[in-house]
Write a protein that holds these residues in place. Sequence first.
Motif, PDB file in Angstrom:
ATOM      1  N   VAL A 157      39.148  25.306  48.058  1.00  0.00           N
ATOM      2  CA  VAL A 157      38.476  25.135  49.347  1.00  0.00           C
ATOM      3  C   VAL A 157      37.949  23.716  49.518  1.00  0.00           C
ATOM      4  O   VAL A 157      37.512  23.076  48.567  1.00  0.00           O
ATOM      5  N   ARG A 158      38.013  23.252  50.771  1.00  0.00           N
ATOM      6  CA  ARG A 158      37.476  21.942  51.127  1.00  0.00           C
ATOM      7  C   ARG A 158      36.885  22.031  52.527  1.00  0.00           C
ATOM      8  O   ARG A 158      37.411  22.736  53.394  1.00  0.00           O
ATOM      9  N   HIS A 159      35.792  21.293  52.756  1.00  0.00           N
ATOM     10  CA  HIS A 159      35.172  21.271  54.080  1.00  0.00           C
ATOM     11  C   HIS A 159      35.963  20.364  54.996  1.00  0.00           C
ATOM     12  O   HIS A 159      36.464  19.323  54.583  1.00  0.00           O
ATOM     13  N   GLY A 161      35.427  29.123  65.137  1.00  0.00           N
ATOM     14  CA  GLY A 161      34.955  27.852  64.610  1.00  0.00           C
ATOM     15  C   GLY A 161      34.919  27.731  63.102  1.00  0.00           C
ATOM     16  O   GLY A 161      33.877  27.377  62.540  1.00  0.00           O
ATOM     17  N   PRO A 162      36.004  28.001  62.372  1.00  0.00           N
ATOM     18  CA  PRO A 162      35.985  27.849  60.909  1.00  0.00           C
ATOM     19  C   PRO A 162      35.772  26.387  60.535  1.00  0.00           C
ATOM     20  O   PRO A 162      36.299  25.478  61.182  1.00  0.00           O
ATOM     21  N   THR A 163      35.000  26.157  59.485  1.00  0.00           N
ATOM     22  CA  THR A 163      34.683  24.782  59.077  1.00  0.00           C
ATOM     23  C   THR A 163      35.215  24.447  57.689  1.00  0.00           C
ATOM     24  O   THR A 163      35.003  23.338  57.199  1.00  0.00           O
ATOM     25  N   TRP A 164      35.888  25.397  57.047  1.00  0.00           N
ATOM     26  CA  TRP A 164      36.446  25.180  55.720  1.00  0.00           C
ATOM     27  C   TRP A 164      37.945  25.464  55.738  1.00  0.00           C
ATOM     28  O   TRP A 164      38.431  26.157  56.628  1.00  0.00           O
ATOM     29  N   ALA A 165      38.635  24.948  54.754  1.00  0.00           N
ATOM     30  CA  ALA A 165      40.065  25.216  54.598  1.00  0.00           C
ATOM     31  C   ALA A 165      40.354  25.626  53.169  1.00  0.00           C
ATOM     32  O   ALA A 165      39.729  25.129  52.228  1.00  0.00           O
ATOM     33  N   SER A 166      41.291  26.553  53.001  1.00  0.00           N
ATOM     34  CA  SER A 166      41.842  26.858  51.687  1.00  0.00           C
ATOM     35  C   SER A 166      43.159  26.106  51.588  1.00  0.00           C
ATOM     36  O   SER A 166      44.133  26.455  52.260  1.00  0.00           O
ATOM     37  N   VAL A 167      43.173  25.045  50.780  1.00  0.00           N
ATOM     38  CA  VAL A 167      44.308  24.120  50.767  1.00  0.00           C
ATOM     39  C   VAL A 167      45.581  24.798  50.302  1.00  0.00           C
ATOM     40  O   VAL A 167      46.646  24.664  50.919  1.00  0.00           O
TER      41      VAL A 167
END
Length: 488
Positions: free
Chosen positions: A48-50, A18-24
């Motif tokens: 990073v962005r939520h 369940g990751p909730t963040w992304a490294s664009v």
Amino acid sequence: MSMRPRNRDVCADCSAPGPTWASVNRGVLICDECCSIHRGLGRHSSQVRHLTHTSWPQSQLQMVQTLYNNGANSIWEHSLLDPSSVMTGKRKANPQDKVHPNKTDFIKAKYQMLAFVHRMPCREDDSVTAKDLSKQLHSSVRTGNLETCLRLLSLGAQANFFHPEKGNTPLHVAAKAGQLSQAELLAVYGADPGAPDANGLSPIDYARQAGHHDLADRLVEIQFELTDRLAFYLCGRKPDHKNGQHFIIPQIADRNDGLDLSELAKAAKKKLQSLSNHQFEELAMDVYDEVDRRETDAVWLATQNHSTLVTETTVVPFLPVNPEYSSTRNQGRQKLARFNAHEFATLVIDILTDAKRRQQGTSCENAKENVELILKGIDNRHGSESQDVDQPDYDSVASDEDTEREPASGKEERTKSSESSDLSDGPITVQEFMEVKSALNASEVKIQQLLKVNCHLSEELRTMQNKVLKCRSKSNIVDVQKHFACSY
């Protein structure tokens, strides 16, 4: 647009569900614990962005999801997939590992040192390798194979590479082919939507000529992303680029409090306007990074619900050091965190105002160059004294300092809001911005001291002149006496 992670999604760094963040820029999804480490690396390493609490451009979010689904993480963990890596003691972090030092060391090795990325065979001339990679990128972006392009970028391919035979950049190729996700990826790595080809046409022109109007509109948004982000930070809305509105200049509620009429404020604005293109670009980029830090910090704290992650070791109190910048610039960037809400808002407004002035200045000999420098892509985006040709659109912005958190320690005496645009014409303008008041006070003290010294020297000079006159009188008397003595 936001995206909720699916049940099968796991953190790219520790495999937590369940990751909730992304490294664009890395094209991976990460969990809260790993995100706390990514945030400390700085935007130059991981942006990073939520996934659900941050507003995303739909095409950018789709680009990240496509990369994640197609195994982009294997680019950053290439050598760990080799069975022999188990024998050497190399392993991926797991959810049970401690944040410090286990996960931290692994993530720094993975993204800062690129310790697990597949390396190209070494050559004597590294520039040849980079040129070859960039040519491969130039050809690859016309397809939908995002992970191939990300791999080339990870190895050193340049997003703004100008192909000498083709006469254009990879973004031109992606725009003509209608590859929106490729354009998003190139933009994240600094591709310039306004860069001209050999005939003076930009990627935006390519997209419109090929009938890809949605892609062209998105490239315009990317071109203005820096100023759009600053405006959205203050007033919660962005310009309507489709209707020709490219700037919103917000206004602080108490901006007319009389402080801006001070001579110091006028001098500060004049200094800001006199900055060279390169100096203004650096300042705008640093302010953009600070806006990103503040917004991401607010989202991160709001989503933790007072969990054990909210500790001193996971707080990012100021912009992390970027090794590509000088130590002086890094110190100036970190000082941006000391600005309270009102001071920082004033600085942002001054940046937006001068960006619009530079972009719309028609009497400047380098008007085209100004547009390209101010409105480049985020990682390399961002000049005469010409005036604005029309009035800005104003939104009211609250100046309540409680809207921003300030560091618990290191608070210093706040300068007047009108001084927040006091920038020097040196290359590190942020540091001088913070120190201008004390510097002016010190200069005033020195001037007073010099005046006193001057008065003292004047008195000594008069005394010496009197002594000279007396000596001359005595000398004349002696001469007369000698004359009479000779006569007798």
